[in-house]
Design an enzyme around this catalytic site. Structure first.
Site, PDB file in Angstrom:
ATOM      1  N   LYS A 106      16.282  72.461  -2.892  1.00 21.91           N
ATOM      2  CA  LYS A 106      17.684  72.441  -3.330  1.00 21.91           C
ATOM      3  C   LYS A 106      17.818  73.040  -4.726  1.00 21.91           C
ATOM      4  O   LYS A 106      18.830  73.672  -5.040  1.00 21.91           O
ATOM      5  CB  LYS A 106      18.262  71.035  -3.285  1.00 21.91           C
ATOM      6  CG  LYS A 106      17.861  70.080  -4.401  1.00 21.91           C
ATOM      7  CD  LYS A 106      18.529  68.722  -4.217  1.00 21.91           C
ATOM      8  CE  LYS A 106      18.172  67.743  -5.336  1.00 21.91           C
ATOM      9  NZ  LYS A 106      18.923  68.011  -6.576  1.00 21.91           N
ATOM     10  N   ARG A 127      20.209  77.531  -7.782  1.00 23.07           N
ATOM     11  CA  ARG A 127      20.024  78.647  -8.713  1.00 23.07           C
ATOM     12  C   ARG A 127      20.378  79.978  -8.047  1.00 23.07           C
ATOM     13  O   ARG A 127      21.002  80.847  -8.671  1.00 23.07           O
ATOM     14  CB  ARG A 127      18.575  78.672  -9.201  1.00 23.07           C
ATOM     15  CG  ARG A 127      18.233  77.594 -10.230  1.00 23.07           C
ATOM     16  CD  ARG A 127      16.718  77.479 -10.400  1.00 23.07           C
ATOM     17  NE  ARG A 127      16.330  76.642 -11.539  1.00 23.07           N
ATOM     18  CZ  ARG A 127      16.288  75.313 -11.514  1.00 23.07           C
ATOM     19  NH1 ARG A 127      16.645  74.659 -10.408  1.00 23.07           N
ATOM     20  NH2 ARG A 127      15.899  74.638 -12.591  1.00 23.07           N
ATOM     21  N   ASP A 154      10.995  63.404 -10.897  1.00 21.46           N
ATOM     22  CA  ASP A 154      11.438  63.151  -9.522  1.00 21.46           C
ATOM     23  C   ASP A 154      10.305  62.642  -8.641  1.00 21.46           C
ATOM     24  O   ASP A 154      10.552  62.150  -7.527  1.00 21.46           O
ATOM     25  CB  ASP A 154      12.039  64.416  -8.906  1.00 21.46           C
ATOM     26  CG  ASP A 154      13.399  64.762  -9.487  1.00 21.46           C
ATOM     27  OD1 ASP A 154      14.000  63.886 -10.140  1.00 21.46           O
ATOM     28  OD2 ASP A 154      13.860  65.897  -9.296  1.00 21.46           O
ATOM     29  N   ARG A 207      16.598  54.715 -12.656  1.00 24.06           N
ATOM     30  CA  ARG A 207      15.579  54.820 -11.618  1.00 24.06           C
ATOM     31  C   ARG A 207      14.350  53.960 -11.901  1.00 24.06           C
ATOM     32  O   ARG A 207      13.720  53.442 -10.968  1.00 24.06           O
ATOM     33  CB  ARG A 207      15.183  56.282 -11.408  1.00 24.06           C
ATOM     34  CG  ARG A 207      14.369  56.508 -10.150  1.00 24.06           C
ATOM     35  CD  ARG A 207      14.232  57.976  -9.838  1.00 24.06           C
ATOM     36  NE  ARG A 207      15.418  58.515  -9.184  1.00 24.06           N
ATOM     37  CZ  ARG A 207      15.669  59.819  -9.044  1.00 24.06           C
ATOM     38  NH1 ARG A 207      14.817  60.706  -9.547  1.00 24.06           N
ATOM     39  NH2 ARG A 207      16.748  60.235  -8.419  1.00 24.06           N
TER      40      ARG A 207
END
Length: 421
Positions: free
Chosen positions: A20, A25, A305, A336
């Site tokens: 993604k 981009r 991530d 998170r």
């Protein structure tokens, strides 16, 4: 939507989802190019759809089919435009400089978790380039007035690289040469990703140690056909699932991954090897089997991530694993770091935070009811852990995966995950 995942074993061969980050981009590059850009094998997750909507609002004509996105920049960009970023932090920060380059008056809005993410860094940067910026006390909406011009600026890179990506994409089209000084840049691999894509589209930027960028003005993006590579962020969950819950005697194979990619989350391979995972890497894909796992240590500062799939991995390791970079997790789709600890505790796994490290002690994973907290990566983490649990795990807000990996549950079901769907 709630989903209940039962203890399961997995086997089979599957394609990694498309990136993604690269899809978004490429959409921005297509908007800025002079002619048709065709993006092959893109991600159609919610964040990519937000980027498409924003490109269209800025005058582009965008068409899609099941395997491609075609972007044709418009001949007339609106002088005043409102851009809905959805919940995409990258779309917000990347399109802010791009929109200021193309339009006189810009309003950037969003929804959900994006409304809680600070945006003051946008004003701090763009105000140095002739743009007047106002916000809602440091949060959305962001209002931009005046066209972006080239020149010199200094930005703080400690909160991430997404705004720098936007500047690197917009400033080549300014009239003047630009000099961007960056202090304490985090997530350098994402800037490598941006620079590689810009080179593919004919843009030249001089990078000195990721702390100084010289950007000649009056450049042109070359329209082209661009193929999106597989996403290591999403694939990390599939690879961890294979070593946690592979069917005895069978392999789980993930294809469409470039082991030489500059994507930050390729670091999952090193973590898996350090944990003792049995893997085979070949031209046909990465094969994993259920493995006896040991504790590992990794610095995830540049790949935050990866925290959720790394936490899922650590939950089944013998011993206490250490993951550095917790400070990078505060302003994601959720808090998170806290969300990971909450899910781990609900499923009987001990964790603690010491300084900038998350410590996780592997153990028996138990069934539970957990919330995704509207965080796509927390939902996927819980589903992967559930494969090895002693009972059913119900994930509340499971639809959060649509943000980055909408086919996640379908793919996991094809591999053998049992659910109530």
């Amino acid at each position: 939507m709630d989903i209940t995942v039962l203890p399961s074993t997995l086997k089979g061969t599957i394609e990694a989802p498309p990136s993604k980050s690269l899809t978004q981009r490429a959409i921005a590059a297509g908007l800025l190019a002079r002619g048709y850009t065709v993006i092959h094998d893109p991600s159609f997750c919610n964040d990519s759809l937000a980027a498409i909507t924003m490109a269209e609002a800025l005058g582009a004509k965008v068409s899609t089919d099941s395997r491609s996105i075609t972007v044709m920049p418009g001949t007339l960009t609106p002088s005043s435009v409102t851009l809905d970023c959805g919940e995409s932090g990258l779309a917000l920060r990347m399109f802010s400089p791009v929109a200021a380059l193309l339009s006189d008056e810009v309003a950037l809005t969003g929804k959900g978790s994006l409304l809680k993410r600070p945006v003051k860094m946008i004003g701090e940067a763009l105000s140095q380039l002739g743009v007047t910026v106002s916000t809602n006390n440091g949060y959305l909406p962001v209002m931009l007035s005046g066209r972006l011009r080239g020149g010199g600026l200094v930005i703080d890179g400690s909160t991430g690289s997404q705004l720098l990506t936007g500047l690197l994409m917009a400033l080549p089209l300014a009239c003047e040469e630009s000099h961007v000084e960056v202090t304490d840049l985090r997530s350098r691999p994402y800037i490598s990703l941006t620079l590689n894509l810009l080179e593919d589209f004919g843009i030249t930027i001089q990078n000195t140690g990721f702390s100084r960028f010289v950007i000649p003005g009056n450049q042109s993006y070359h329209p082209r056909e661009y193929r999106v590579e597989g996403d290591w962020s999403g694939a990390a969950f599939l690879l961890v699932a294979g070593v946690l819950a592979g069917a005895p005697g069978d392999e789980l194979v993930v294809r469409n991954l470039d082991v030489s990619s500059v994507q930050a989350d390729r670091a999952i391979l090193q973590a898996l090897m350090d944990a003792g995972a049995q893997m085979k890497i070949s031209a046909s894909g990465i094969s994993t089997v259920r493995s006896e796992l040991r504790a590992f240590a990794i610095d995830a500062t540049d790949c935050p991530d990866l925290f959720p799939p790394l936490a899922a991995l650590a939950s089944s390791c013998n011993g206490t694993s250490r993951i550095r970079g917790v400070s990078r997790l505060a302003h994601k789709e959720s808090d998170r770091g806290g969300a990971i600890s909450e899910v781990l505790a609900a499923m009987n796994i001990r964790s603690s935070i010491e300084g900038d490290e998350l410590l996780i002690t592997g153990g028996e994973i138990k069934g539970a009811v957990v919330s995704s907290l509207n965080d796509h990566r927390i939902a996927m983490m819980a589903a992967v852990m559930a494969l090895r649990a002693t009972g059913a795990v119900t994930i509340e807000g499971a639809e959060a995966v649509d943000k980055s990996f909408p086919d996640f549950y379908n793919i996991m079901t094809l591999l053998g995950m049992q659910t109530d769907l």
